[in-house]
Design a protein around this motif. Sequence first.
Motif, mmCIF file in Angstrom:
data_model
loop_
_atom_site.group_PDB
_atom_site.id
_atom_site.type_symbol
_atom_site.label_atom_id
_atom_site.label_comp_id
_atom_site.label_asym_id
_atom_site.label_seq_id
_atom_site.Cartn_x
_atom_site.Cartn_y
_atom_site.Cartn_z
ATOM 1 N N UNK A 30 -12.609 11.952 -32.599
ATOM 2 C CA UNK A 30 -12.272 12.966 -31.601
ATOM 3 C C UNK A 30 -12.088 12.345 -30.222
ATOM 4 N N UNK A 31 -12.915 11.414 -29.868
ATOM 5 C CA UNK A 31 -12.799 10.751 -28.564
ATOM 6 C C UNK A 31 -11.491 9.985 -28.442
ATOM 7 N N UNK A 32 -11.006 9.443 -29.565
ATOM 8 C CA UNK A 32 -9.803 8.626 -29.554
ATOM 9 C C UNK A 32 -8.571 9.349 -30.092
ATOM 10 N N UNK A 48 -9.629 13.652 -21.215
ATOM 11 C CA UNK A 48 -10.892 14.369 -21.374
ATOM 12 C C UNK A 48 -12.050 13.427 -21.094
ATOM 13 N N UNK A 49 -13.202 14.000 -20.792
ATOM 14 C CA UNK A 49 -14.429 13.223 -20.648
ATOM 15 C C UNK A 49 -15.264 13.391 -21.909
ATOM 16 N N UNK A 50 -16.285 12.582 -22.041
ATOM 17 C CA UNK A 50 -17.161 12.708 -23.202
ATOM 18 C C UNK A 50 -17.832 14.080 -23.208
ATOM 19 N N UNK A 51 -18.054 14.642 -22.010
ATOM 20 C CA UNK A 51 -18.671 15.964 -21.935
ATOM 21 C C UNK A 51 -17.764 17.084 -22.407
ATOM 22 N N UNK A 52 -16.454 16.833 -22.468
ATOM 23 C CA UNK A 52 -15.525 17.848 -22.960
ATOM 24 C C UNK A 52 -15.525 17.956 -24.481
ATOM 25 N N UNK A 71 -6.698 14.961 -39.424
ATOM 26 C CA UNK A 71 -8.103 15.359 -39.345
ATOM 27 C C UNK A 71 -8.209 16.657 -38.552
ATOM 28 N N UNK A 72 -9.007 17.599 -39.062
ATOM 29 C CA UNK A 72 -9.268 18.846 -38.350
ATOM 30 C C UNK A 72 -10.706 18.839 -37.857
ATOM 31 N N UNK A 73 -10.865 19.056 -36.549
ATOM 32 C CA UNK A 73 -12.182 19.015 -35.908
ATOM 33 C C UNK A 73 -12.666 20.433 -35.633
ATOM 34 N N UNK A 74 -13.974 20.643 -35.835
ATOM 35 C CA UNK A 74 -14.647 21.882 -35.481
ATOM 36 C C UNK A 74 -15.697 21.575 -34.414
ATOM 37 N N UNK A 75 -16.030 22.489 -33.540
ATOM 38 C CA UNK A 75 -15.660 23.919 -33.564
ATOM 39 C C UNK A 75 -14.332 24.228 -32.869
ATOM 40 N N UNK A 76 -13.542 23.194 -32.490
ATOM 41 C CA UNK A 76 -12.287 23.437 -31.772
ATOM 42 C C UNK A 76 -11.167 23.920 -32.700
ATOM 43 N N UNK A 77 -11.335 23.697 -34.003
ATOM 44 C CA UNK A 77 -10.272 23.983 -34.976
ATOM 45 C C UNK A 77 -8.987 23.259 -34.570
ATOM 46 N N UNK A 78 -9.144 21.971 -34.269
ATOM 47 C CA UNK A 78 -8.068 21.140 -33.728
ATOM 48 C C UNK A 78 -7.684 20.086 -34.759
ATOM 49 N N UNK A 79 -6.394 20.003 -35.099
ATOM 50 C CA UNK A 79 -5.913 19.021 -36.068
ATOM 51 C C UNK A 79 -5.138 17.926 -35.347
ATOM 52 N N UNK A 80 -5.486 16.678 -35.657
ATOM 53 C CA UNK A 80 -4.886 15.514 -35.004
ATOM 54 C C UNK A 80 -4.421 14.542 -36.072
ATOM 55 N N UNK A 81 -3.274 13.910 -35.853
ATOM 56 C CA UNK A 81 -2.751 12.888 -36.762
ATOM 57 C C UNK A 81 -3.069 11.495 -36.226
ATOM 58 N N UNK A 82 -3.576 10.648 -37.125
ATOM 59 C CA UNK A 82 -3.859 9.257 -36.806
ATOM 60 C C UNK A 82 -2.979 8.364 -37.669
ATOM 61 N N UNK A 83 -2.028 7.617 -37.088
ATOM 62 C CA UNK A 83 -1.189 6.721 -37.892
ATOM 63 C C UNK A 83 -2.030 5.674 -38.617
ATOM 64 N N UNK A 84 -1.634 5.347 -39.828
ATOM 65 C CA UNK A 84 -2.360 4.345 -40.605
ATOM 66 C C UNK A 84 -2.402 3.014 -39.883
ATOM 67 N N UNK A 85 -1.299 2.625 -39.240
ATOM 68 C CA UNK A 85 -1.265 1.337 -38.540
ATOM 69 C C UNK A 85 -2.252 1.317 -37.382
ATOM 70 N N UNK A 86 -2.386 2.452 -36.686
ATOM 71 C CA UNK A 86 -3.334 2.530 -35.575
ATOM 72 C C UNK A 86 -4.768 2.415 -36.087
ATOM 73 N N UNK A 87 -5.057 3.103 -37.177
ATOM 74 C CA UNK A 87 -6.398 3.008 -37.748
ATOM 75 C C UNK A 87 -6.712 1.578 -38.178
ATOM 76 N N UNK A 88 -5.740 0.889 -38.777
ATOM 77 C CA UNK A 88 -5.964 -0.484 -39.222
ATOM 78 C C UNK A 88 -6.273 -1.411 -38.051
ATOM 79 N N UNK A 89 -5.657 -1.148 -36.900
ATOM 80 C CA UNK A 89 -5.879 -1.980 -35.721
ATOM 81 C C UNK A 89 -7.240 -1.732 -35.081
#
Length: 378
Positions: A30-32, A48-52, A71-89
Amino acid sequence: MLRSATHDPSMVTIEFANGSQSRFHAIWLRDNALDPETRAPGNGQRLITIGDIPATVSISAAEVANGDLNVTFQPEDKTVTFPASWLAEHVYDGAQDRQIGRIASGVTTWERGTDAPSGDWNEVQAYPAAKRNWLTAVAEYGFAKLTGGPTEPESLLKVANLFGYVRETNYGPYFEVRTEVNPTNLAYTGLGLQAHTDNPYRDPVPTLQILYCLENSAEGGDSIVVDGFRAAEKLRDQNPDGFALLAGYPARFEYKGSDGVCLQSRRPMIELSPDGELIGIRFNNRSSAPFVDVPFEKMEAYYAAYRQLAEIIDDPAMGVSFKLEPGESFIVDNTRVLHARLGYSGAGSRWLQGCYADKDGLLSTLAAMQMTQPEAAE
């Protein structure tokens, strides 16, 4: 590409196409997050800050889509896409090298017998590939020459402009290293200098130094560079306890050679990151102040380690030497590479100009070229 993803509320486990697996925590993801509400689309800075981020952040869904991770985050009900190449790095799930005094990836240590990396003035000015190769050499080896340049005063400023900016000090934007053999004034002597890093009394030190030759008709006066990281490696292997002393206690350095100037620093001769990576060397006998931060019962052992490090640095087998001709220059990473000068004999003159710059500018220029000009390496 990703093969699969599993999750629980606190983490995601992904499998890459090569079969390797990695875990990522919910709070880290979520932070990234890479969405435009979290990261500015233009410059990538975090909005955003860590407090957000909710303290109760969790993962309610994680799935692979088109080879990337949603990935879907709660309690925000927020879905974010993370590219595979970015995750590998950005994998952090795995054994990390914690060896004390280790060398960073992409850095090559060296000693005598190494050919000085070099670039041609005109090519580096005109061609991205030549410039990138020259910058890469400085980043990897900590020094590099530049040949075939002009012999007009202040040409060294054009070298700094290749990647960044001059760092002005109490010596001005640049300084003169003008030495005459058989001088009328002792200020212009041909005495040799022990290998040293410059300005250890500053905090932070200038991280790059450029020396540019305008005249050199003197006999002798060769420039010598020594890899302080290789010297530290040798000390670590020969005397681990002595290495720990030089890394574990501050040395002191001081310069008060002119009115209105009293520069002082309190830093170890061998500087390590918190996880043990070797990140800096400060070594300069002329600017060393009394050591007062080493416990009494360890002072003799500290001096023994200091002497041993000096003997390693002074060993002729450690130095790479060359004589600068008019229009030639060299740049050194002043947090790593020590430079020295042989004494003079005979008749003639030697006129160099020197300036300081910052390594972050060089590394930034190089990283930008690597992202936008991959063809430059071809």
